[in-house]
Design a protein around this motif. Structure first.
Motif, short mmCIF file in Angstrom:
data_model
loop_
_atom_site.label_atom_id
_atom_site.label_comp_id
_atom_site.label_asym_id
_atom_site.label_seq_id
_atom_site.Cartn_x
_atom_site.Cartn_y
_atom_site.Cartn_z
N GLU A 87 0.85 -1.20 0.00
CA GLU A 87 0.00 0.00 0.00
C GLU A 87 0.88 1.24 0.00
N LEU A 88 0.51 2.21 -0.82
CA LEU A 88 1.25 3.47 -0.86
C LEU A 88 0.56 4.50 0.03
N PRO A 89 1.34 5.42 0.62
CA PRO A 89 0.70 6.47 1.40
C PRO A 89 -0.20 7.34 0.52
N ASP A 90 -1.19 7.99 1.15
CA ASP A 90 -2.07 8.86 0.38
C ASP A 90 -1.25 9.98 -0.27
N PRO A 91 -1.57 10.32 -1.52
CA PRO A 91 -0.85 11.43 -2.15
C PRO A 91 -1.19 12.76 -1.49
N ASP A 92 -0.21 13.64 -1.49
CA ASP A 92 -0.37 14.98 -0.94
C ASP A 92 -0.98 15.87 -2.03
N MET A 93 -2.05 16.56 -1.72
CA MET A 93 -2.73 17.39 -2.73
C MET A 93 -2.23 18.84 -2.75
N LEU A 116 9.03 6.39 -0.04
CA LEU A 116 7.74 5.86 -0.52
C LEU A 116 6.72 6.98 -0.75
N GLU A 117 6.81 8.07 0.03
CA GLU A 117 5.90 9.21 -0.17
C GLU A 117 6.07 9.78 -1.59
N ALA A 118 7.32 9.87 -2.03
CA ALA A 118 7.57 10.41 -3.37
C ALA A 118 7.09 9.42 -4.44
N VAL A 119 7.31 8.13 -4.21
CA VAL A 119 6.81 7.11 -5.14
C VAL A 119 5.30 7.24 -5.28
N SER A 120 4.63 7.39 -4.14
CA SER A 120 3.18 7.54 -4.13
C SER A 120 2.76 8.73 -4.98
N ALA A 124 0.32 10.76 -9.81
CA ALA A 124 0.30 11.75 -10.89
C ALA A 124 0.25 11.07 -12.26
N ALA A 125 0.89 9.91 -12.35
CA ALA A 125 0.93 9.19 -13.62
C ALA A 125 -0.43 8.60 -13.97
N GLN A 126 -1.01 7.85 -13.06
CA GLN A 126 -2.22 7.08 -13.38
C GLN A 126 -3.17 6.93 -12.20
N GLY A 127 -2.99 7.73 -11.15
CA GLY A 127 -3.83 7.54 -9.97
C GLY A 127 -5.30 7.72 -10.28
N GLN A 128 -6.12 7.00 -9.55
CA GLN A 128 -7.56 7.18 -9.70
C GLN A 128 -7.97 8.46 -9.00
N THR A 129 -8.62 9.34 -9.72
CA THR A 129 -8.96 10.64 -9.15
C THR A 129 -10.43 10.75 -8.75
N HIS A 130 -11.33 10.30 -9.62
CA HIS A 130 -12.74 10.34 -9.27
C HIS A 130 -13.54 9.38 -10.15
N VAL A 131 -14.80 9.26 -9.80
CA VAL A 131 -15.69 8.37 -10.57
C VAL A 131 -16.77 9.24 -11.20
N ARG A 132 -16.98 9.07 -12.52
CA ARG A 132 -18.03 9.83 -13.21
C ARG A 132 -18.88 8.86 -14.02
N ASP A 133 -20.17 8.89 -13.78
CA ASP A 133 -21.11 7.99 -14.47
C ASP A 133 -20.65 6.54 -14.36
N GLY A 134 -20.14 6.18 -13.19
CA GLY A 134 -19.73 4.80 -12.95
C GLY A 134 -18.37 4.44 -13.51
N VAL A 135 -17.69 5.39 -14.17
CA VAL A 135 -16.36 5.11 -14.74
C VAL A 135 -15.29 5.68 -13.82
#
Ligand code: FMN
Length: 208
Positions: free
Chosen positions: A5-11, A37-41, A46-57
């Protein structure tokens, strides 16, 4: 093996997006210090993290033509590249924001050879490897799918580049490599082709 598990990304980055764009450049040397590991996270989010869900996607940090998401991101860790991660190859699982260990042996020398012995790969403690399954996008866009996949890899690379700039890390996009040799070094499944290498590391003191 259980995912890491990676730490939560800093916003809240340390500088504005505009400042990061203004100061960004390809930086090809690295301090000989491991990456936390914080930097890896932060980088993989930033590369491919899941950001939100829209219309089930489930949507990701970089845009994708028709939300087809053809990209899979791997992390190659060099010997001494990390205090928390063993050398080898990991796959980023964006749904869990976690790393799956794919290869338990160091492949750093093979990846360096595959990229024509570029020093920027040889010296990097870690390299993000962006790979693609073109067919995912071509099925929906037979004429333009291949082009769209390449555009998407560019979005990913720029996100990583700007986050590096924001966190005082160095990176340089690397497109010059032998495709088959990178695939062999990482033991990629045949459906995935390597598109982009993003070596990352801390900035040497003299550049700070
Ligand atoms: C698609 C692409 C492939 C690249 N491949 C390499 C590479 O294999 N090795 C390298 O040292 N730089 C590579 N670069 C970095 C360019 O040399 C660099 O972006 C260019 O000189 C402009 O400098 P800047 O990024 O500092 O603005 C690549 C850049 C792009 C966009």
């Amino acid at each position: 093996m259980a995912p890491i598990e990676l730490p939560d990304p800093d916003m809240d980055g340390s500088i504005s997006v505009e400042r990061a764009i203004a100061t960004r450049e390809s930086r090809r040397s690295f301090a000989r210090t491991p990456i936390e590991l914080e930097a890896v996270s932060q980088l993989l989010w930033a590369a491919q993290g899941q950001t939100h869900v829209r219309d089930g996607v489930e949507l990701r940090a970089a845009p994708s033509a028709g939300a087809t998401y053809p990209l899979t991101v791997f992390l190659e860790v060099a010997p001494n590249g990390s205090e928390e991660l063993e050398p080898g190859v990991y796959r980023y699982d964006q749904q869990r924001h976690a790393l799956e260990r794919e290869l338990e042996t160091a492949v750093h020398d093979d990846l360096t050879t595959a990229s024509h012995d570029q020093v920027v790969i040889a010296d990097a403690p870690m390299t993000i490897v962006v790979t693609a399954d073109d067919d995912r996008t071509k099925r929906q866009y037979p004429d333009h799918g291949e082009r769209y996949v390449h555009m998407e890899a560019g979005h990913v690379a720029e996100n990583v580049h700007l986050v590096c700039e924001s966190r005082g890390l160095n990176t340089c996009p690397v497109g010059a490599f032998t495709d088959t040799a990178v695939a062999a070094a990482l033991s990629l499944p045949t459906r995935l082709a390597a598109l982009y290498l993003l070596p990352v590391g801390h900035r040497p003191a003299e550049q700070e």
